[in-house]
Design an enzyme around this catalytic site. Structure first.
Site, PDB file in Angstrom:
ATOM      1  N   CYS A   1      62.431   5.372  39.755  1.00 58.75           N
ATOM      2  CA  CYS A   1      62.106   5.513  38.328  1.00 58.75           C
ATOM      3  C   CYS A   1      62.997   4.677  37.404  1.00 58.75           C
ATOM      4  CB  CYS A   1      62.154   6.974  37.921  1.00 58.75           C
ATOM      5  SG  CYS A   1      63.491   7.904  38.672  1.00 58.75           S
TER       6      CYS A   1
ATOM      7  N   HIS B   1      64.757   8.989  31.311  1.00 51.83           N
ATOM      8  CA  HIS B   1      66.026   8.395  31.737  1.00 51.83           C
ATOM      9  C   HIS B   1      66.492   7.336  30.733  1.00 51.83           C
ATOM     10  CE1 HIS B   1      65.576  10.456  35.421  1.00 51.83           C
ATOM     11  NE2 HIS B   1      65.106   9.494  36.196  1.00 51.83           N
TER      12      HIS B   1
HETATM   13  N1  LIG Z   1      60.392  13.294  39.236  1.00 51.25           N
HETATM   14  C1  LIG Z   1      60.533  11.994  39.010  1.00 51.25           C
HETATM   15  O1  LIG Z   1      60.920  11.572  37.906  1.00 51.25           O
HETATM   16  C2  LIG Z   1      60.233  10.976  40.094  1.00 51.25           C
HETATM   17  C3  LIG Z   1      60.277   9.630  39.745  1.00 51.25           C
HETATM   18  C4  LIG Z   1      60.021   8.657  40.716  1.00 51.25           C
HETATM   19  C5  LIG Z   1      59.718   9.041  42.003  1.00 51.25           C
HETATM   20  N2  LIG Z   1      59.692  10.378  42.317  1.00 51.25           N
HETATM   21  C6  LIG Z   1      59.359  10.714  43.702  1.00 51.25           C
HETATM   22  O2  LIG Z   1      58.077  11.339  43.729  1.00 51.25           O
HETATM   23  C7  LIG Z   1      58.028  12.326  44.758  1.00 51.25           C
HETATM   24  C8  LIG Z   1      57.640  13.676  44.147  1.00 51.25           C
HETATM   25  O3  LIG Z   1      58.634  14.035  43.180  1.00 51.25           O
HETATM   26  P1  LIG Z   1      58.454  15.295  42.191  1.00 51.25           P
HETATM   27  O4  LIG Z   1      59.496  15.109  41.159  1.00 51.25           O
HETATM   28  O5  LIG Z   1      57.040  15.435  41.770  1.00 51.25           O
HETATM   29  O6  LIG Z   1      58.870  16.499  43.168  1.00 51.25           O
HETATM   30  P2  LIG Z   1      58.474  18.058  43.062  1.00 51.25           P
HETATM   31  O7  LIG Z   1      58.210  18.432  41.646  1.00 51.25           O
HETATM   32  O8  LIG Z   1      59.543  18.760  43.782  1.00 51.25           O
HETATM   33  O9  LIG Z   1      57.088  18.157  43.885  1.00 51.25           O
HETATM   34  C9  LIG Z   1      57.042  17.977  45.279  1.00 51.25           C
HETATM   35  C10 LIG Z   1      55.607  18.079  45.773  1.00 51.25           C
HETATM   36  O10 LIG Z   1      55.593  17.869  47.197  1.00 51.25           O
HETATM   37  C11 LIG Z   1      54.821  18.930  47.781  1.00 51.25           C
HETATM   38  N3  LIG Z   1      55.225  19.215  49.167  1.00 51.25           N
HETATM   39  C12 LIG Z   1      56.420  19.688  49.609  1.00 51.25           C
HETATM   40  N4  LIG Z   1      56.370  19.870  50.964  1.00 51.25           N
HETATM   41  C13 LIG Z   1      55.118  19.508  51.357  1.00 51.25           C
HETATM   42  C14 LIG Z   1      54.447  19.482  52.604  1.00 51.25           C
HETATM   43  N5  LIG Z   1      55.047  19.860  53.736  1.00 51.25           N
HETATM   44  N6  LIG Z   1      53.135  19.068  52.649  1.00 51.25           N
HETATM   45  C15 LIG Z   1      52.508  18.671  51.511  1.00 51.25           C
HETATM   46  N7  LIG Z   1      53.088  18.678  50.285  1.00 51.25           N
HETATM   47  C16 LIG Z   1      54.385  19.091  50.227  1.00 51.25           C
HETATM   48  C17 LIG Z   1      55.091  20.121  46.879  1.00 51.25           C
HETATM   49  O11 LIG Z   1      54.143  21.140  47.109  1.00 51.25           O
HETATM   50  P3  LIG Z   1      54.479  22.701  46.801  1.00 51.25           P
HETATM   51  O12 LIG Z   1      54.334  22.895  45.328  1.00 51.25           O
HETATM   52  O13 LIG Z   1      53.430  23.400  47.587  1.00 51.25           O
HETATM   53  O14 LIG Z   1      55.874  22.955  47.296  1.00 51.25           O
HETATM   54  C18 LIG Z   1      54.959  19.440  45.512  1.00 51.25           C
HETATM   55  O15 LIG Z   1      53.596  19.274  45.212  1.00 51.25           O
HETATM   56  C19 LIG Z   1      59.418  12.298  45.428  1.00 51.25           C
HETATM   57  O16 LIG Z   1      59.388  11.459  46.554  1.00 51.25           O
HETATM   58  C20 LIG Z   1      60.304  11.714  44.341  1.00 51.25           C
HETATM   59  O17 LIG Z   1      61.452  11.083  44.870  1.00 51.25           O
HETATM   60  C21 LIG Z   1      59.927  11.354  41.401  1.00 51.25           C
END
Ligand SMILES: NC(=O)c1ccc[n+]([C@@H]2O[C@H](COP(=O)([O-])OP(=O)(O)OC[C@H]3O[C@@H](n4cnc5c(N)ncnc54)[C@H](OP(=O)(O)O)[C@@H]3O)[C@@H](O)[C@H]2O)c1
Length: 330
Positions: free
Chosen positions: A128, A234
């Site tokens: 990000c 950020h």
């Molecule tokens: N947040 C940011 O600003 C940002 C920016 C750039 C990149 N990212 C990347 O984007 C990705 C998601 O980030 P996020 O911030 O959205 O995280 P998050 O809010 O923690 O969401 C994680 C997601 O993954 C799902 N998940 C977890 N275990 C799983 C499994 N075994 N099978 C299928 N789905 C599963 C969760 O489902 P449940 O709800 O069922 O647990 C939830 O939908 C990460 O790789 C992160 O590094 C995030």
């Protein structure tokens, strides 16, 4: 626009839910929509454009008939399922860090290197903080040739997903909180794990990903990444040194005229890029633009952007839109 069948992996997370909002906003013509998350969420209802969808678990054949699979879960899940999605016929756009530095996988920010997607079935969305920095840096590199970059980041808790946001709301508990200190009361000079050279993985991501996106192995880069008690968006303070001299007024005009960038730089009127200005939109706000006092060919600037939108979901949807509009995916 051609109708596309879309799957979202991690559809209940911060980025996954934002995908749906942005797909709607960008008027992507959605045919079939399949939403995946962990076992915990299976069966949960999600309403999109007035229709109900239900969260499913990933399994064999679950991507058959899908044109685009947008991954927003963990790196390990992307490593496990991205190839399956491709074999079942989908183009994968992955938000995790799993594939970003793989030589066969383009790392794409549409304003900078959309062409890198040509003929590729797996495309990585960058980190990000990197996304918001490379948009202006690519413009400046083309014009003035960058020699060195120093990044100092001020990263919001939403960058750590749902668990990061929860910590900002809840009482700190050493055993239960995600961050090792009470993020409501302090900045934390660590994002992701430390490596042998004393830098964190997040800092390595910014260094390596910047070079890959700018197609420039020779730029010298260092980074310090700090988590701050801010809910969303950020901030990054950048010191960049060029090979060429520059005119600061011209440079300011060049940034102002560029797609996706808004220059907010009237400090005397308290107009500069505060975190809240970036929330809920896809612009990169740049201010505090001034000449470096150490090196005359150096420049200082500060920028903010919504990490869940341009830093993740919006960038991925822009890649998908770019592919639909510019390349034959039939
Ligand atoms: N947040 C940011 O600003 C940002 C920016 C750039 C990149 N990212 C990347 O984007 C990705 C998601 O980030 P996020 O911030 O959205 O995280 P998050 O809010 O923690 O969401 C994680 C997601 O993954 C799902 N998940 C977890 N275990 C799983 C499994 N075994 N099978 C299928 N789905 C599963 C969760 O489902 P449940 O709800 O069922 O647990 C939830 O939908 C990460 O790789 C992160 O590094 C995030």
């Amino acid at each position: 626009m051609k109708k596309c069948n879309i799957a979202i992996v991690g559809a209940t997370g911060l980025v996954g839910r934002k995908f749906l909002e942005i797909i709607d906003e960008y008027q992507i013509n959605v045919g079939e929509l399949r939403l995946f998350a962990s076992k915990r969420s299976v069966g949960k209802e999600v309403v999109f454009q007035g229709n109900s969808y239900y969260i499913e678990e990933l399994k064999e054949d679950c991507f058959v008939g899908i044109d685009f699979a947008l991954f927003a879960a963990s790196g390990s899940l992307s490593l496990e399922y991205a190839k399956q999605a491709i074999n079942e016929g989908a183009i994968v756009i992955d938000n995790s860090s799993a594939w970003r530095m793989n030589d066969d996988v383009p790392l794409v920010v549409p304003e900078v290197n959309l062409n890198d997607v040509k003929g590729k079935k797996l495309i990585a969305n960058p980190n990000c903080t990197t996304i918001q920095c490379v948009v202006p840096l690519a413009i400046l590199d083309k014009k003035y040739q960058i020699e060195t970059i120093e990044y100092n980041t001020y990263q919001a808790v939403s960058g750590a997903g749902k668990k990061g946001l929860d910590d900002l709301e809840k009482e700190f508990s050493a055993s239960e909180s995600y961050f090792p200190y009470d993020i409501k009361a302090t900045c934390i000079p660590q994002i992701d794990a430390f490596l042998d050279d004393g830098y964190t993985k997040e800092e390595h991501k910014m260094i390596n990903e910047t070079r890959k996106i700018l197609h420039s192995k020779n730029i010298k880069i260092s980074a310090t990444c700090i988590r701050v008690p801010v809910k969303n968006s950020h901030g990054v303070s950048i010191r960049v040194v060029f090979k060429q001299d520059y005119d600061i007024n011209l440079l300011r005009e060049e940034l102002s005229a560029s797609k996706g960038i808004v220059v907010v730089d009237k400090p005397e009127k308290y107009l500069y890029p505060v975190s809240t200005i970036a929330n809920d939109n896809d612009n990169i706000y740049i201010g505090r633009i001034r000449r470096d006092k150490v090196n005359n060919k150096g420049l200082l600037l500060y920028l903010v952007s919504d990490n869940v939108r341009k830093g993740a979901a919006a960038n991925a949807v822009q890649i998908m839109k770019g592919i639909i509009e510019n390349y034959d995916i039939s």
